[in-house]
Design a protein around this motif. Structure first.
Motif, mmCIF file in Angstrom:
data_model
loop_
_atom_site.group_PDB
_atom_site.id
_atom_site.type_symbol
_atom_site.label_atom_id
_atom_site.label_comp_id
_atom_site.label_asym_id
_atom_site.label_seq_id
_atom_site.Cartn_x
_atom_site.Cartn_y
_atom_site.Cartn_z
ATOM 1 N N TYR A 48 0.819 -1.210 0.000
ATOM 2 C CA TYR A 48 0.000 0.000 0.000
ATOM 3 C C TYR A 48 0.852 1.259 0.000
ATOM 4 O O TYR A 48 0.610 2.189 -0.761
ATOM 5 C CB TYR A 48 -0.952 -0.029 1.210
ATOM 6 C CG TYR A 48 -1.816 1.192 1.319
ATOM 7 C CD1 TYR A 48 -2.871 1.390 0.441
ATOM 8 C CD2 TYR A 48 -1.568 2.162 2.287
ATOM 9 C CE1 TYR A 48 -3.665 2.519 0.528
ATOM 10 C CE2 TYR A 48 -2.359 3.286 2.375
ATOM 11 C CZ TYR A 48 -3.400 3.462 1.492
ATOM 12 O OH TYR A 48 -4.174 4.583 1.583
ATOM 13 N N TRP A 49 1.888 1.282 0.842
ATOM 14 C CA TRP A 49 2.699 2.497 0.982
ATOM 15 C C TRP A 49 3.549 2.783 -0.256
ATOM 16 O O TRP A 49 4.074 3.876 -0.401
ATOM 17 C CB TRP A 49 3.567 2.439 2.237
ATOM 18 C CG TRP A 49 4.460 1.235 2.304
ATOM 19 C CD1 TRP A 49 5.710 1.102 1.780
ATOM 20 C CD2 TRP A 49 4.171 -0.010 2.926
ATOM 21 N NE1 TRP A 49 6.218 -0.151 2.029
ATOM 22 C CE2 TRP A 49 5.280 -0.860 2.736
ATOM 23 C CE3 TRP A 49 3.063 -0.502 3.626
ATOM 24 C CZ2 TRP A 49 5.333 -2.159 3.216
ATOM 25 C CZ3 TRP A 49 3.129 -1.798 4.100
ATOM 26 C CH2 TRP A 49 4.237 -2.615 3.907
ATOM 27 N N ARG A 61 -3.763 3.790 -4.373
ATOM 28 C CA ARG A 61 -4.218 3.912 -2.986
ATOM 29 C C ARG A 61 -5.722 4.121 -2.923
ATOM 30 O O ARG A 61 -6.397 3.529 -2.073
ATOM 31 C CB ARG A 61 -3.495 5.063 -2.281
ATOM 32 C CG ARG A 61 -2.086 4.737 -1.906
ATOM 33 C CD ARG A 61 -1.453 5.886 -1.167
ATOM 34 N NE ARG A 61 -0.091 5.548 -0.805
ATOM 35 C CZ ARG A 61 0.473 5.916 0.320
ATOM 36 N NH1 ARG A 61 -0.169 6.653 1.183
ATOM 37 N NH2 ARG A 61 1.716 5.562 0.588
ATOM 38 N N SER A 117 -3.556 -0.492 10.521
ATOM 39 C CA SER A 117 -2.315 0.266 10.703
ATOM 40 C C SER A 117 -1.999 1.164 9.514
ATOM 41 O O SER A 117 -1.297 2.158 9.654
ATOM 42 C CB SER A 117 -1.143 -0.668 11.003
ATOM 43 O OG SER A 117 -0.845 -1.455 9.886
ATOM 44 N N ASN A 118 -2.543 0.845 8.334
ATOM 45 C CA ASN A 118 -2.359 1.691 7.155
ATOM 46 C C ASN A 118 -3.443 2.766 7.040
ATOM 47 O O ASN A 118 -3.482 3.489 6.041
ATOM 48 C CB ASN A 118 -2.342 0.842 5.881
ATOM 49 C CG ASN A 118 -0.999 0.202 5.642
ATOM 50 O OD1 ASN A 118 -0.013 0.897 5.411
ATOM 51 N ND2 ASN A 118 -0.949 -1.120 5.707
#
Length: 176
Positions: free
Chosen positions: A70-71, A78, A114-115
């Motif tokens: 994702y990052w 995203r 956490s994301n």
């Protein structure tokens, strides 16, 4: 399923969180229970998905189509993952509301949390709507204290040593 359904969490930086959840699901299927696993942030093929297809009463649902971490994604990627995660969470809510299974596994939901793809208050609200007889299993790194307090069983998978530390990559049939 007999008795009161509980909340389980498999967390930590060690290997085996998804494997433990799937093992719980297989055990339940062996006793005639219905299992639904919703996978968050996972797109690649894995050996366990192939064997689960052969188990009556164990269904896996994936909503993510975007490959990669994702990052590392661009803005469009995203946005797609955010929309797909929202759809996966809404699906889990419907599964609970309609009591479609005995065990609901939310695989890697803690990674989505956490994301920033899932809000903690939304996840706590979801768990609060859990039907009495349904077991819910959450997996992923970094379970926050609020979820640990709400859970009935928490297992911390701690990495002591891993083949990646020696440069050995993921192996077919072992890591995927």
């Amino acid at each position: 399923m007999e008795g009161k359904g509980l909340i389980q969490i498999y967390t930590g930086d060690g290997k085996g969180k998804t494997t433990a959840a799937i093992g719980q699901g297989i055990r339940a299927c062996g006793r005639g229970c219905r299992v639904i696993m919703v996978q968050f942030l996972k797109t690649s093929d894995s050996g366990e998905l192939e064997i689960i297809k052969k188990i009556d009463g164990f269904d896996v649902f994936r909503f993510q189509t975007q490959e990669g971490f994702y990052w590392n994604l661009d803005e469009a990627g995203r946005s797609r993952v955010e929309a797909e995660t929202k759809a996966a969470l809404e699906f889990a809510e419907r599964v609970m509301a309609d009591k479609k299974c005995d065990i609901l596994i939310l695989d890697e939901i803690l990674g989505a949390l956490s994301n920033g793809l899932v809000k903690l208050d939304s996840l706590i609200r979801l768990l609060g709507n859990k039907p009495e007889g349904m077991e819910v299993v959450l997996t992923g790194r970094g379970a926050p204290e609020e979820l640990i307090e709400k859970a009935d069983l928490v297992t911390q998978m701690q990495k002591v040593k891993h083949p990646l530390d020696k440069g050995i990559g993921a192996r077919r049939g072992i890591e995927y």
